[in-house]
Scaffold this motif. Structure first.
Motif, PDB file in Angstrom:
ATOM      1  N   GLY A  54       0.794  -1.225   0.000  1.00 33.83           N
ATOM      2  CA  GLY A  54       0.000   0.000   0.000  1.00 33.83           C
ATOM      3  C   GLY A  54       0.824   1.271   0.000  1.00 33.83           C
ATOM      4  O   GLY A  54       0.271   2.346   0.244  1.00 33.83           O
ATOM      5  N   ASP A  55       2.108   1.164  -0.267  1.00 37.91           N
ATOM      6  CA  ASP A  55       2.974   2.343  -0.282  1.00 37.91           C
ATOM      7  C   ASP A  55       2.546   3.273  -1.420  1.00 37.91           C
ATOM      8  O   ASP A  55       2.586   2.888  -2.586  1.00 37.91           O
ATOM      9  CB  ASP A  55       4.422   1.876  -0.480  1.00 37.91           C
ATOM     10  CG  ASP A  55       5.389   3.051  -0.468  1.00 37.91           C
ATOM     11  OD1 ASP A  55       4.946   4.167  -0.153  1.00 37.91           O
ATOM     12  OD2 ASP A  55       6.573   2.822  -0.775  1.00 37.91           O
ATOM     13  N   PRO A  56       2.111   4.514  -1.115  1.00 35.02           N
ATOM     14  CA  PRO A  56       1.644   5.387  -2.208  1.00 35.02           C
ATOM     15  C   PRO A  56       2.768   5.831  -3.129  1.00 35.02           C
ATOM     16  O   PRO A  56       2.497   6.281  -4.247  1.00 35.02           O
ATOM     17  CB  PRO A  56       1.025   6.578  -1.458  1.00 35.02           C
ATOM     18  CG  PRO A  56       1.628   6.545  -0.120  1.00 35.02           C
ATOM     19  CD  PRO A  56       1.953   5.123   0.205  1.00 35.02           C
ATOM     20  N   ALA A  57       4.018   5.706  -2.693  1.00 33.71           N
ATOM     21  CA  ALA A  57       5.121   6.149  -3.538  1.00 33.71           C
ATOM     22  C   ALA A  57       5.691   5.028  -4.397  1.00 33.71           C
ATOM     23  O   ALA A  57       6.620   5.254  -5.165  1.00 33.71           O
ATOM     24  CB  ALA A  57       6.229   6.734  -2.668  1.00 33.71           C
ATOM     25  N   SER A  58       5.121   3.818  -4.279  1.00 31.70           N
ATOM     26  CA  SER A  58       5.661   2.715  -5.076  1.00 31.70           C
ATOM     27  C   SER A  58       5.358   2.945  -6.554  1.00 31.70           C
ATOM     28  O   SER A  58       4.395   3.636  -6.892  1.00 31.70           O
ATOM     29  CB  SER A  58       5.035   1.402  -4.609  1.00 31.70           C
ATOM     30  OG  SER A  58       3.703   1.330  -5.033  1.00 31.70           O
ATOM     31  N   PRO A  59       6.197   2.403  -7.440  1.00 30.52           N
ATOM     32  CA  PRO A  59       5.991   2.663  -8.872  1.00 30.52           C
ATOM     33  C   PRO A  59       4.601   2.294  -9.356  1.00 30.52           C
ATOM     34  O   PRO A  59       3.990   3.014 -10.146  1.00 30.52           O
ATOM     35  CB  PRO A  59       7.048   1.775  -9.541  1.00 30.52           C
ATOM     36  CG  PRO A  59       8.061   1.532  -8.517  1.00 30.52           C
ATOM     37  CD  PRO A  59       7.370   1.569  -7.201  1.00 30.52           C
ATOM     38  N   ALA A  60       4.054   1.163  -8.847  1.00 27.12           N
ATOM     39  CA  ALA A  60       2.739   0.727  -9.321  1.00 27.12           C
ATOM     40  C   ALA A  60       1.657   1.719  -8.931  1.00 27.12           C
ATOM     41  O   ALA A  60       0.695   1.920  -9.656  1.00 27.12           O
ATOM     42  CB  ALA A  60       2.417  -0.653  -8.753  1.00 27.12           C
ATOM     43  N   ASN A  61       1.812   2.346  -7.756  1.00 28.17           N
ATOM     44  CA  ASN A  61       0.756   3.241  -7.293  1.00 28.17           C
ATOM     45  C   ASN A  61       0.950   4.683  -7.745  1.00 28.17           C
ATOM     46  O   ASN A  61       0.009   5.462  -7.716  1.00 28.17           O
ATOM     47  CB  ASN A  61       0.681   3.220  -5.756  1.00 28.17           C
ATOM     48  CG  ASN A  61      -0.002   1.973  -5.262  1.00 28.17           C
ATOM     49  OD1 ASN A  61      -0.748   1.345  -5.999  1.00 28.17           O
ATOM     50  ND2 ASN A  61       0.269   1.592  -4.032  1.00 28.17           N
ATOM     51  N   SER A  62       2.170   5.051  -8.126  1.00 27.98           N
ATOM     52  CA  SER A  62       2.385   6.467  -8.407  1.00 27.98           C
ATOM     53  C   SER A  62       2.275   6.794  -9.891  1.00 27.98           C
ATOM     54  O   SER A  62       2.011   7.933 -10.231  1.00 27.98           O
ATOM     55  CB  SER A  62       3.739   6.915  -7.862  1.00 27.98           C
ATOM     56  OG  SER A  62       4.746   6.092  -8.380  1.00 27.98           O
ATOM     57  N   HIS A  63       2.467   5.816 -10.770  1.00 27.44           N
ATOM     58  CA  HIS A  63       2.380   6.159 -12.196  1.00 27.44           C
ATOM     59  C   HIS A  63       1.063   5.702 -12.793  1.00 27.44           C
ATOM     60  O   HIS A  63       0.062   6.397 -12.720  1.00 27.44           O
ATOM     61  CB  HIS A  63       3.559   5.551 -12.957  1.00 27.44           C
ATOM     62  CG  HIS A  63       4.878   6.079 -12.478  1.00 27.44           C
ATOM     63  ND1 HIS A  63       5.291   7.366 -12.680  1.00 27.44           N
ATOM     64  CD2 HIS A  63       5.862   5.491 -11.769  1.00 27.44           C
ATOM     65  CE1 HIS A  63       6.467   7.561 -12.137  1.00 27.44           C
ATOM     66  NE2 HIS A  63       6.842   6.422 -11.566  1.00 27.44           N
TER      67      HIS A  63
ATOM     68  N   ARG B 162      -2.188   5.308 -10.451  1.00 25.29           N
ATOM     69  CA  ARG B 162      -2.817   6.566 -10.052  1.00 25.29           C
ATOM     70  C   ARG B 162      -3.630   7.146 -11.211  1.00 25.29           C
ATOM     71  O   ARG B 162      -4.742   7.648 -11.030  1.00 25.29           O
ATOM     72  CB  ARG B 162      -1.733   7.551  -9.624  1.00 25.29           C
ATOM     73  CG  ARG B 162      -2.266   8.812  -8.992  1.00 25.29           C
ATOM     74  CD  ARG B 162      -1.126   9.572  -8.339  1.00 25.29           C
ATOM     75  NE  ARG B 162      -0.038   9.829  -9.296  1.00 25.29           N
ATOM     76  CZ  ARG B 162      -0.008  10.879 -10.120  1.00 25.29           C
ATOM     77  NH1 ARG B 162      -0.972  11.750 -10.099  1.00 25.29           N
ATOM     78  NH2 ARG B 162       0.998  11.037 -10.948  1.00 25.29           N
ATOM     79  N   ILE B 163      -3.054   7.038 -12.440  1.00 29.26           N
ATOM     80  CA  ILE B 163      -3.765   7.589 -13.598  1.00 29.26           C
ATOM     81  C   ILE B 163      -5.068   6.843 -13.823  1.00 29.26           C
ATOM     82  O   ILE B 163      -6.103   7.448 -14.087  1.00 29.26           O
ATOM     83  CB  ILE B 163      -2.843   7.538 -14.838  1.00 29.26           C
ATOM     84  CG1 ILE B 163      -1.689   8.517 -14.636  1.00 29.26           C
ATOM     85  CG2 ILE B 163      -3.606   7.885 -16.101  1.00 29.26           C
ATOM     86  CD1 ILE B 163      -0.578   8.367 -15.612  1.00 29.26           C
ATOM     87  N   TYR B 164      -5.026   5.491 -13.672  1.00 34.12           N
ATOM     88  CA  TYR B 164      -6.263   4.728 -13.824  1.00 34.12           C
ATOM     89  C   TYR B 164      -7.303   5.203 -12.819  1.00 34.12           C
ATOM     90  O   TYR B 164      -8.467   5.433 -13.155  1.00 34.12           O
ATOM     91  CB  TYR B 164      -6.002   3.234 -13.591  1.00 34.12           C
ATOM     92  CG  TYR B 164      -5.404   2.507 -14.759  1.00 34.12           C
ATOM     93  CD1 TYR B 164      -5.763   2.830 -16.055  1.00 34.12           C
ATOM     94  CD2 TYR B 164      -4.493   1.481 -14.555  1.00 34.12           C
ATOM     95  CE1 TYR B 164      -5.213   2.154 -17.115  1.00 34.12           C
ATOM     96  CE2 TYR B 164      -3.944   0.802 -15.613  1.00 34.12           C
ATOM     97  CZ  TYR B 164      -4.304   1.138 -16.894  1.00 34.12           C
ATOM     98  OH  TYR B 164      -3.766   0.465 -17.939  1.00 34.12           O
ATOM     99  N   LEU B 165      -6.876   5.345 -11.556  1.00 31.16           N
ATOM    100  CA  LEU B 165      -7.829   5.730 -10.523  1.00 31.16           C
ATOM    101  C   LEU B 165      -8.414   7.102 -10.800  1.00 31.16           C
ATOM    102  O   LEU B 165      -9.588   7.359 -10.545  1.00 31.16           O
ATOM    103  CB  LEU B 165      -7.143   5.725  -9.150  1.00 31.16           C
ATOM    104  CG  LEU B 165      -6.881   4.361  -8.543  1.00 31.16           C
ATOM    105  CD1 LEU B 165      -6.125   4.505  -7.243  1.00 31.16           C
ATOM    106  CD2 LEU B 165      -8.166   3.618  -8.307  1.00 31.16           C
ATOM    107  N   GLU B 166      -7.580   8.007 -11.356  1.00 35.71           N
ATOM    108  CA  GLU B 166      -8.069   9.370 -11.566  1.00 35.71           C
ATOM    109  C   GLU B 166      -8.981   9.464 -12.778  1.00 35.71           C
ATOM    110  O   GLU B 166      -9.954  10.218 -12.770  1.00 35.71           O
ATOM    111  CB  GLU B 166      -6.882  10.326 -11.736  1.00 35.71           C
ATOM    112  CG  GLU B 166      -6.237  10.682 -10.412  1.00 35.71           C
ATOM    113  CD  GLU B 166      -4.918  11.386 -10.608  1.00 35.71           C
ATOM    114  OE1 GLU B 166      -4.525  11.581 -11.779  1.00 35.71           O
ATOM    115  OE2 GLU B 166      -4.297  11.727  -9.599  1.00 35.71           O
ATOM    116  N   THR B 167      -8.672   8.721 -13.855  1.00 32.19           N
ATOM    117  CA  THR B 167      -9.383   8.955 -15.103  1.00 32.19           C
ATOM    118  C   THR B 167     -10.493   7.948 -15.373  1.00 32.19           C
ATOM    119  O   THR B 167     -11.302   8.188 -16.259  1.00 32.19           O
ATOM    120  CB  THR B 167      -8.412   8.923 -16.289  1.00 32.19           C
ATOM    121  OG1 THR B 167      -7.788   7.644 -16.317  1.00 32.19           O
ATOM    122  CG2 THR B 167      -7.388  10.008 -16.181  1.00 32.19           C
TER     123      THR B 167
END
Lengths: 356, 121
Positions: free
Chosen positions: A119-128, A131-136
């Motif tokens: 659940g690390d928000p800075a991990s590559p899977a969550n930050s690139h 995150r874009i999937y979740l936002e768009t």
């Protein structure tokens, strides 16, 4: 509010992982392959519970349905055709595999230290890309369940590959084990004596509910956990339960092996067809925004799905619906075909044993 | 009031958990297939009923209560059926009940013999 002695989530994680370890050791130690298969089913259920603790509902659902449900059935079918006991081998033959396993396990444990925290928000899977999937997603596709949106729309091409792999599994099993019992020769084996009346009554009550649940999982896939893969397996389980309780002959009358094979191919065709329609209408392959031409889109009543003022992504919505239907058809009929393949061979084996 | 419901619900869940542990001990300790099935089915029915009832007390009354009721109904439909099928399969494959028969206490008490039973004549 006092601070708890132990974080409940942490305690649950540790307990579940210890259970997994215990089950894995039991699987290794048992001599009976039947017991090993059942323990693997238990293992899958514990994994599903553990994934649920980690809030991965879709993966947990798949693990429970596929890992604990259908693969147990398929492996039990395989056991009926082979020996149910572990063959003892000379320990010298086991030295090299043991070293290999220890080395690979050591490398994996070493590599696990380099992974980002859960659940690390800075991990590559969550930050690139995540995150874009979740936002768009909600703006692009309008499906509340991001997992379904990613699986069916953004990564629709990958899912087409997965569906094709399942169809290939159907073909592979059919080539190895045959196409199941032929309808006219399938014996109506009275596997159930008179004392199985309870089982028969309850199954008769449950099978429609299982199919209903499969349909719910199917059409609820873009709102909650679920989708074509899980729904297909649940539907196949209903058919397999019917075959186990009422005999293979009854089931093959209702779900003919040939029809099942055709549906398995048709699901992939439906999926690919959606992609080709998008291509014809000027978009990319599986680009659902181009699924409907503007004329068709104008014909959809604006209040079809609730609020007429809310803009709906009709192409995305129906594209996901159609390809999930293709996945459902392929998965369900493939699982039933594989079961028919094993069951047909088992009947032949029993007949041969009685004949000799 | 809410506090009382909390305690009642928590207590029922705890009793259900203890019930399930008792069932698990029974599965390990009972002598033959039928008594073990009996112990295992206790966890499925009694333990699950108590826990679901406790959860119904813990949750807000509403849709969750209804869902818990449906879960309970399915558990009560399926697990006794599974126990029945298991016992039926054990019977038709020749396992004999050992309760009332003290053979297993005289030397022949290896776990292998206790689980396998004897074939019917």
């Amino acid at each position: 509010m006092t601070t708890p002695f132990l974080d409940a989530n942490f305690a649950l994680n540790v307990a579940l992982l210890l259970m997994l370890l215990a089950i894995a050791l039991a699987v290794v130690r048992t001599r009976s392959l039947l017991a090993a298969i059942l323990l693997m089913g238990v293992y899958s259920f514990v994994v599903a519970a553990w994934l649920m603790v980690m809030d991965a509902a879709d993966v947990a659902f798949t693990e429970a349905v596929v890992g604990a449900g259908i693969s147990t059935i398929v492996l039990l079918g395989a056991i009926l055709l082979t020996h149910g006991e572990v063959v003892r081998v000379n320990w010298r033959l086991q030295v090299v595999p043991a070293i290999l396993v220890l080395v690979v396990g050591g490398v994996l444990i070493y590599a696990a230290g380099g992974l980002p925290n859960f659940g690390d928000p800075a991990s590559p899977a969550n930050s690139h890309v995540g995150r874009i999937y979740l936002e768009t997603t909600y703006g692009d596709i309008g499906a509340p369940n991001v997992v379904t949106a990613v699986l069916a729309s953004y990564r629709g091409f990958d899912t087409l590959g997965e569906t094709t792999v399942i169809f290939a599994a159907c073909v592979g099993v059919a080539l190895m084990l045959g196409f199941g019992p032929r309808v006219d020769t399938a014996p109506t084996v009275d596997v159930m004596g008179d004392h199985h009346v309870v089982l028969r009554v309850i199954s008769k009550m449950l099978i429609p509910l299982i199919v209903l649940f499969a349909l719910y999982v199917q059409f609820h896939g873009d709102l909650g956990a679920g989708g074509g893969f899980q729904a297909g397996v649940i539907m196949a389980v209903a058919v397999i339960l019917h075959a186990m309780i009422f005999g293979l002959g009854e089931t093959t009358k209702a779900f003919r092996p040939g029809v099942m094979r055709s549906i398995s191919a048709f699901g992939v065709v439906l999926y690919t067809g959606v992609g080709i329609v998008c291509l014809v209408n000027g978009g990319g392959f599986l680009d659902y925004d181009f699924l409907f031409t503007p004329q068709v889109e104008a014909m959809i009543p604006p209040g079809l799905l609730g609020d007429p003022d809310k803009p709906h992504h009709w192409g995305q919505h129906f594209g996901i619906l159609f390809i999930e239907l293709g996945v459902l058809l392929t998965v369900a009929s493939t699982m039933v075909s594989i079961f028919y393949g094993f069951a047909g061979r088992t009947i032949e084996a029993i007949k041969a044993e009685r004949g000799s | 009031m809410a506090d009382a419901l909390h305690w009642v619900g928590g207590g029922l869940v705890a009793i259900g958990a203890i019930w399930s542990i008792m069932g698990a001990v029974g599965v390990l300790r009972f002598p033959d297939v039928y008594t073990r099935i009996h112990a295992a089915s206790l966890t499925d029915t009694g333990g699950a009923t108590l826990m679901l009832l406790g959860m119904a007390f813990l949750a807000e009354p509403g849709i969750v209560t209804l869902k818990l009721f449906f879960v309970w109904a399915f558990v009560m439909l399926t697990t006794p059926t599974a126990s029945n099928a298991l016992a039926s399969a054990a019977y038709s494959s020749g396992h004999r009940p050992r309760i009332g028969n003290f053979e297993f206490m005289r030397g022949n008490d290896s776990p292998e013999a206790a689980t396998k039973g004897e074939s019917r004549p």
